[in-house]
Design a protein around this motif. Sequence first.
Motif: not given
Length: 580
Positions: A364-386
């Motif tokens: 998402l242009g201009g934004h940092e993403m924080t991953v909170v779920h993978s394949d439906g299951f929660p994960v510890h927040p993980y910051k990434t750009d893509a």
Amino acid sequence: MSSQEHTRQTSHTRRAVLGAGIAAAGSGLLAACSGGGAADGGRGAAGAPAQGSVPADGKKAGGPAAVRSVGPLRTRTFTATPSTVDIGRGRTFRTWTYNDQLPGKEVRINAGDTLELTLSNHLPVPTTVHWHGIALENRMDGVPGVTQPAVKPGGTFAYRFTVPHAGSYWFHPHYGVQIDRGMYAPLIVEDPKEPLAYDHEWIIVLDDWIDGVGGSTPDDVLSQLLKGKPAMGHGNAHDGGHGGRDEDDGERERDRGEDDDEERGRPRSRPSGGVDAGYGPARAQEPDRGHGSPGPAGGRGPRRLLSDATSKLLGGHAGDVAYPYYLINGRTADDPTEFKAKPGDRIRLRIINAGGETAFRVALGGHEMTVVHSDGFPVHPYKTDALLLGMAERYDVMVTAKDGVFPFTALAEGKRGSAMAVLRTGGGATPKPSTRPSELDRRVLTSSAHLRPEESVKLDRRRPDRLIRFTLTGGMKRYDWAFDRQPYDPEVLHRIEYGERVRLVVINATDMWHPMHLHGHTFALAGIDSLGARKDTAILLPHRKLVADFDADNPGLWMFHCHNIYHSESGMMTTLAYKD
């Protein structure tokens, strides 16, 4: 024991065994399933709840609060039907959809609810629905010739099951290459005690599109890839074969012109046949037959094959199919969908790769993403750009919206083309279709191996009771994808036992990447010191190894296959089997 270890049913064919589980629940493998069978549309006694897939001992099945009690009954009706879709700028194509929508409208329920979705088949060929990522009872898994008879043209089938875990899921056919048409839809399972705080939710469905373009169909593409060889997957060679083509559409289109000595666990015995062998949830009749034929070798549409698709992120060769279009929520980049919010809003993005043969790199242009779920299951927040998503993978991410107009871009990884949607929180021009946000080339999460599961879904670490080792084989030239050089055979079962911790060790001996998917379970990616994120689909790069642990707590016949639909239909799938 060698990697060729398997079980063959000799006294009876597997098709003969596959019967009474649907016709009369309570026999063999499905003795514990009390929700009724196909004869009554999947219903039990009036008002009786359908049984879900949570173990009777109440053991955590790997999700947030695995649900024992049955919530309200949620009913839906979906029709699989020939449709005309507009993917943008007036580009219309004949395809097959659910309820004439692309994508299909999301089904939204709470964890613990019982879903009853009645599929009405208005297609000229059989079909089924597979509920991707859901730990449901086996007879509702939607695999023709394995868990149910395919739904014939004009027929209906009531899929009924309790949904045990919250998360982002989706559903699609599991018959031939139908998934590469327009039949797919999100299944959003909400957590009644949702811990995340956000203002909006944006479902983003990625797809590669070929159906109807210049007369092409996915069956044409498969025929071109196989070059006259028979298909080996579900709804092809073992179900009578079909071209998957509406005859009227066909007329219009023609008018337009490694070391295997590791311990694999206890040897598997040979069943004596019949339902009492415990491996038969399907049917007493012969398999459903398709309509039409695959056509001449090489297919009837224009040539759609790639030879130069490469990606460092995917370890080399990226794919074999040249898709004319790439879509987000059914639209092309030059006529994108827009999502509107206010600056400062917290937005949950549920990203689903519904593509048939394409990995997508998204940002998402201009934004940092924080991953909170993978394949439906929660994960510890993980910051990434893509993010890099293989086919069938899902990621939930959180973003805080900035002020302006921003492209959400999905690059067809290693191929030519991209899809785009737009986040609009203020005034401004819509980004150009060729926009490439710089975030795409910054921090890219390429594997869930970097994610850590939340404690509520973390698989306890214990020594595996059984180790099953597979080697992925085959290549692009011969298109002979397989497990251990053996293409899919419905009579080959890899047996495990209920209650075991099973470790899958999958060696990719090919020069191609594969998104590997296990039905009916989630697995934990095994690391050196701990078990990682919970997944049902994971990217396996060329000449690498996937180690995945899961608990055998959901009896049945469960497919394990590559989710590149052309790889699986050419033979890269197999079956795990166990009973309670």
